[in-house]
Design a protein around this motif. Structure first.
Motif, PDB file in Angstrom:
ATOM      1  N   HIS A 146       7.626 -10.099  -1.871  1.00 62.59           N
ATOM      2  CA  HIS A 146       6.708  -9.271  -0.856  1.00 62.59           C
ATOM      3  C   HIS A 146       7.194  -7.687  -1.360  1.00 62.59           C
ATOM      4  O   HIS A 146       8.271  -7.524  -1.194  1.00 62.59           O
ATOM      5  CB  HIS A 146       6.950  -9.542   0.567  1.00 62.59           C
ATOM      6  N   VAL A 147       6.093  -6.861  -1.607  1.00 61.57           N
ATOM      7  CA  VAL A 147       6.363  -5.574  -2.055  1.00 61.57           C
ATOM      8  C   VAL A 147       5.664  -4.605  -1.261  1.00 61.57           C
ATOM      9  O   VAL A 147       5.662  -3.349  -1.726  1.00 61.57           O
ATOM     10  CB  VAL A 147       6.092  -5.496  -3.605  1.00 61.57           C
ATOM     11  N   ASN A 148       4.934  -4.949  -0.318  1.00 59.39           N
ATOM     12  CA  ASN A 148       4.018  -3.825   0.269  1.00 59.39           C
ATOM     13  C   ASN A 148       3.891  -4.073   1.789  1.00 59.39           C
ATOM     14  O   ASN A 148       3.161  -5.154   2.083  1.00 59.39           O
ATOM     15  CB  ASN A 148       2.715  -3.482  -0.111  1.00 59.39           C
ATOM     16  N   LYS A 149       4.852  -3.635   2.580  1.00 56.01           N
ATOM     17  CA  LYS A 149       4.813  -4.049   4.099  1.00 56.01           C
ATOM     18  C   LYS A 149       3.479  -3.886   4.979  1.00 56.01           C
ATOM     19  O   LYS A 149       3.038  -4.737   5.585  1.00 56.01           O
ATOM     20  CB  LYS A 149       6.083  -3.543   4.946  1.00 56.01           C
ATOM     21  N   ALA A 150       2.768  -3.066   4.560  1.00 58.54           N
ATOM     22  CA  ALA A 150       1.427  -2.741   4.943  1.00 58.54           C
ATOM     23  C   ALA A 150       0.379  -3.800   4.828  1.00 58.54           C
ATOM     24  O   ALA A 150      -0.540  -4.109   5.606  1.00 58.54           O
ATOM     25  CB  ALA A 150       0.759  -1.461   4.526  1.00 58.54           C
ATOM     26  N   LEU A 151       0.561  -4.452   3.758  1.00 58.99           N
ATOM     27  CA  LEU A 151      -0.472  -5.480   3.214  1.00 58.99           C
ATOM     28  C   LEU A 151       0.072  -6.896   3.576  1.00 58.99           C
ATOM     29  O   LEU A 151      -0.576  -8.116   3.344  1.00 58.99           O
ATOM     30  CB  LEU A 151      -0.621  -5.199   1.728  1.00 58.99           C
ATOM     31  N   PHE A 152       1.303  -7.065   4.092  1.00 62.76           N
ATOM     32  CA  PHE A 152       1.880  -8.320   4.510  1.00 62.76           C
ATOM     33  C   PHE A 152       0.907  -9.081   5.330  1.00 62.76           C
ATOM     34  O   PHE A 152       0.200  -8.616   6.166  1.00 62.76           O
ATOM     35  CB  PHE A 152       3.177  -8.299   5.171  1.00 62.76           C
ATOM     36  N   PRO A 153       0.525 -10.503   5.014  1.00 60.45           N
ATOM     37  CA  PRO A 153       1.186 -11.355   3.770  1.00 60.45           C
ATOM     38  C   PRO A 153       0.577 -11.390   2.379  1.00 60.45           C
ATOM     39  O   PRO A 153       1.197 -12.023   1.750  1.00 60.45           O
ATOM     40  CB  PRO A 153       1.232 -12.710   4.434  1.00 60.45           C
ATOM     41  N   ASN A 154      -0.528 -10.543   2.419  1.00 56.15           N
ATOM     42  CA  ASN A 154      -1.045 -10.476   1.074  1.00 56.15           C
ATOM     43  C   ASN A 154      -0.508  -9.333   0.229  1.00 56.15           C
ATOM     44  O   ASN A 154      -1.245  -8.548  -0.209  1.00 56.15           O
ATOM     45  CB  ASN A 154      -2.660 -10.121   1.443  1.00 56.15           C
ATOM     46  N   ASP A 155       0.996  -9.219   0.075  1.00 54.03           N
ATOM     47  CA  ASP A 155       1.555  -8.185  -0.339  1.00 54.03           C
ATOM     48  C   ASP A 155       2.436  -8.870  -1.819  1.00 54.03           C
ATOM     49  O   ASP A 155       3.421  -8.144  -2.075  1.00 54.03           O
ATOM     50  CB  ASP A 155       2.230  -7.299   0.115  1.00 54.03           C
ATOM     51  N   THR A 156       2.136 -10.206  -2.119  1.00 52.14           N
ATOM     52  CA  THR A 156       2.763 -10.280  -3.619  1.00 52.14           C
ATOM     53  C   THR A 156       1.600 -10.658  -4.445  1.00 52.14           C
ATOM     54  O   THR A 156       0.413 -10.809  -3.951  1.00 52.14           O
ATOM     55  CB  THR A 156       3.454 -11.741  -3.041  1.00 52.14           C
ATOM     56  N   VAL A 157       1.928 -10.566  -5.945  1.00 55.56           N
ATOM     57  CA  VAL A 157       1.099 -10.748  -6.783  1.00 55.56           C
ATOM     58  C   VAL A 157       0.424 -12.108  -6.737  1.00 55.56           C
ATOM     59  O   VAL A 157      -0.885 -12.511  -6.794  1.00 55.56           O
ATOM     60  CB  VAL A 157       1.828 -10.718  -8.303  1.00 55.56           C
ATOM     61  N   GLN A 158       1.210 -13.163  -6.399  1.00 51.06           N
ATOM     62  CA  GLN A 158       0.769 -14.595  -6.545  1.00 51.06           C
ATOM     63  C   GLN A 158      -0.238 -14.863  -5.158  1.00 51.06           C
ATOM     64  O   GLN A 158      -1.185 -15.466  -5.275  1.00 51.06           O
ATOM     65  CB  GLN A 158       2.054 -15.661  -6.287  1.00 51.06           C
ATOM     66  N   SER A 159       0.211 -14.017  -4.004  1.00 51.98           N
ATOM     67  CA  SER A 159      -0.770 -14.269  -3.113  1.00 51.98           C
ATOM     68  C   SER A 159      -2.264 -13.752  -3.209  1.00 51.98           C
ATOM     69  O   SER A 159      -3.119 -13.908  -2.587  1.00 51.98           O
ATOM     70  CB  SER A 159      -0.193 -13.443  -1.629  1.00 51.98           C
TER      71      SER A 159
END
Length: 290
Positions: free
Chosen positions: A204-217
């Motif tokens: 996870h690399v972007n708290k504001a976009l969690f849970p859609n904040d990994t490349v794989q997601s």
């Protein structure tokens, strides 16, 4: 500066997509739709070098040498995506990623400590080298086997380049760099104890976009990586152990201290944490938790 020497080294072994890939040996009977789909997913994953490069350049504005090296890393990683897409374009065009599918994995990463990020990507190169070696063994079609072997060799060279910058960081920052590298090393060498594959594209690399904040997601099929590893290329405990051993071996050389297990590395990390805390207390400098 390391960049001029690294440029010369990597330039001397750079492969040409037209001349060095044996396209004319393709065997259509040895490529299934299932396999082509995994090639597509890896092509999209490699495209994520774009946001990673943007992150590196932003977080390393203080370091023009490393930032210059990004010109090499970015070029070669995007070339990985391109050669996988070229394979599909030639032999399974219905699986070529769309521009929108590629663009989906370009998003802002939150700022992170540069030393930890450096170590994270060093470990990622080691892991990807092993993943691609295993992928080359899983496939039977000769062209894609050659491509994955070629990519795995590139990833190993990238890991070696990152290691050079890690050595430089230890000279410049001492225990602070060792602490950052040990902290991430404990995490990345312990992957077989975790529920998911530990790789920069799966964190996870972007708290504001969690849970859609990994490349794989953000992939067309977010579950594909685990299936590829577990059910297709069979990246089992034996292979995972190889990754951990390679990380520990390199850290042993880097720190001039033997780490046979993750537990030994973790004890060293704690020693560094105590030492840094004592030094901070003596100087009145706030200590960042390791």
């Amino acid at each position: 500066m390391l960049y001029p020497e690294l440029f010369k080294q990597l330039e001397s072994v750079r492969w040409d997509m037209d001349r060095d890939i044996p396209w004319d040996t393709f065997d259509p009977t040895l490529l299934t739709d299932e396999q082509a789909q995994t090639v597509k997913m890896n092509a999209i994953t490699e495209w994520a070098a774009l946001p990673a490069t943007e992150m590196f350049l932003r977080d390393n504005r203080h370091d023009s040498d490393f930032s210059a090296f990004m010109s090499i890393w970015f070029f070669e990683e995007q070339k990985h995506s391109l050669v996988l897409m070229e394979y599909l374009r030639r032999f399974k065009p219905e699986f070529v990623p769309t521009e929108q599918e590629l663009h989906e994995v370009r998003f802002d990463f939150d700022p992170a400590p540069p030393l930890e990020t450096l170590m994270l990507h060093f470990c990622g190169e080691i892991r990807l080298n092993h993943w691609y070696r295993r992928a080359a063994e899983w496939h039977s079609e000769p062209v894609i086997r050659h491509i994955y072997t070629t990519l795995s060799q590139d990833e190993a060279r990238h890991g070696g380049a990152y290691l050079r910058y890690m050595k430089r960081a230890i000279v410049k920052f001492g225990d602070e760099a060792k602490s950052a590298f040990s902290k991430v090393g404990v995490l990345m060498a312990s992957a077989r104890r975790t529920a998911q594959a530990l790789h920069p594209t799966n964190l996870h690399v972007n708290k504001a976009l969690f849970p859609n904040d990994t490349v794989q997601s953000r992939m067309p099929n977010p579950e594909w990586l685990e299936h590829w590893l577990d059910k297709q290329i069979n990246f089992d405990a034996v292979w995972e152990t190889k990754v951990g051993e390679r990380i520990l071996h390199n850290l042993s050389l880097l720190m001039n201290r033997s780490f046979k297990t993750v537990q030994e590395l973790n004890r060293y990390r704690k020693e560094l944490s105590v030492s840094l805390a004592a030094a901070a207390a003596a100087t009145g400098t706030p200590q960042i938790a390791a």
